[in-house]
Design a protein around this motif. Sequence first.
Motif, mmCIF file in Angstrom:
data_model
loop_
_atom_site.group_PDB
_atom_site.id
_atom_site.type_symbol
_atom_site.label_atom_id
_atom_site.label_comp_id
_atom_site.label_asym_id
_atom_site.label_seq_id
_atom_site.Cartn_x
_atom_site.Cartn_y
_atom_site.Cartn_z
ATOM 1 N N LEU A 153 11.772 70.100 -44.274
ATOM 2 C CA LEU A 153 11.154 68.827 -44.642
ATOM 3 C C LEU A 153 11.216 68.596 -46.146
ATOM 4 O O LEU A 153 11.443 69.526 -46.910
ATOM 5 N N PRO A 154 10.995 67.323 -46.580
ATOM 6 C CA PRO A 154 10.853 66.148 -45.729
ATOM 7 C C PRO A 154 12.119 65.292 -45.659
ATOM 8 O O PRO A 154 12.146 64.292 -44.955
ATOM 9 N N ASP A 155 13.192 65.667 -46.388
ATOM 10 C CA ASP A 155 14.332 64.750 -46.522
ATOM 11 C C ASP A 155 15.355 64.953 -45.396
ATOM 12 O O ASP A 155 15.953 66.025 -45.278
ATOM 13 N N GLN A 156 15.570 63.917 -44.611
ATOM 14 C CA GLN A 156 16.479 64.021 -43.470
ATOM 15 C C GLN A 156 17.941 64.152 -43.886
ATOM 16 O O GLN A 156 18.729 64.796 -43.184
ATOM 17 N N PHE A 157 18.316 63.578 -45.012
ATOM 18 C CA PHE A 157 19.715 63.648 -45.438
ATOM 19 C C PHE A 157 20.041 65.025 -46.012
ATOM 20 O O PHE A 157 21.097 65.588 -45.728
#
Length: 346
Positions: free
Chosen positions: A173-177
């Motif tokens: 987490l938290p960045d999906q990319f």
Amino acid sequence: MTVTVDAQAHQPPTDLVEPRSLTEASEIERWAAEIRRLARDRDAVVLAHNYQRPEIQDVADHTGDSLALSRIAAAADASTIVFCGVHFMAETAKILAPEKTVLIPDARAGCSLADSITADELRAWKAEHPGAVVVSYVNTTAAVKAETDVCCTSSNAVDVVASVPADREVLFLPDQFLGAHVRRETGRENLHVWAGECHVHAGINGAELTARAEADPDADLFVHPECGCATSALYLAGEGAVPREQVHILSTGGMLDAAKNTTKRSVLVATEVGMLHQLQRANPAVDFRPVNERAACGYMKTITPGSLTRALREGRDEVHVDAATAEKARASVQRMIEIGRPGGGE
């Protein structure tokens, strides 16, 4: 004053993005001299993130990514740290330097990425995956870091996840990319990724990147892994539309290193536009251009010459992290450092 940030406010208020920079060279020079005098009087060191306004970067004692600056804060002799960045960065400095006074020049300087997950949400996610190892990007609040097993930066996220035993689930987490980038690099199937994002980086899309690359086929591409276009960059390389050696997925620190060594005449940069100032200083002979010239973080730009001056004159706004939270959060950052060199930060 204790600074708090509304965890639901993922976009900066529109009034924060209005330009309030100094324009005349003589005006900037007078202001910079006053900042240096005020810093001496307050026994303060001024730190500026790479995404700050150019005049803020230029007046700072140190400019860099958030983790590098926090480590500088911890090692500095000054009793006061003035952190020109966003709130989680100032919190991290306070976590690593609890005995120092940490000021942020504008209490409104939040972060859409850090705000995309709360400590309560993380605790609920952990309950759904008992025994999973929590890996949190350093771009998170102190409360989230306190619920984390190990932190990471964009430059060492792959190494941190790879250090977890293969049979353990990982909550990233938290960045999906960035999470998608880590999954590609590690091939790990038991990696669960939170669906958070930086609104600025997410807005730099693949169509823009493709159009810019087609218009300048000889340019190198510097792409931050938080960007929504990172997958597109790799696709372009895979399809041969852009030579693979011209595509570089890099943290901000990695971009600076690459900028110093590039032999290209032009480089297309996919990250917040404030980074261009440092890249141009690193190699003035190269034409560094943004993939999206509108990719400016309104939160970062809340820090203005006026707010920095007020912070030093009035000692506002001070950042506090309670001792128990700071102790837990510090442990997750320390585990990251023990795994390997954190690299270039975000």
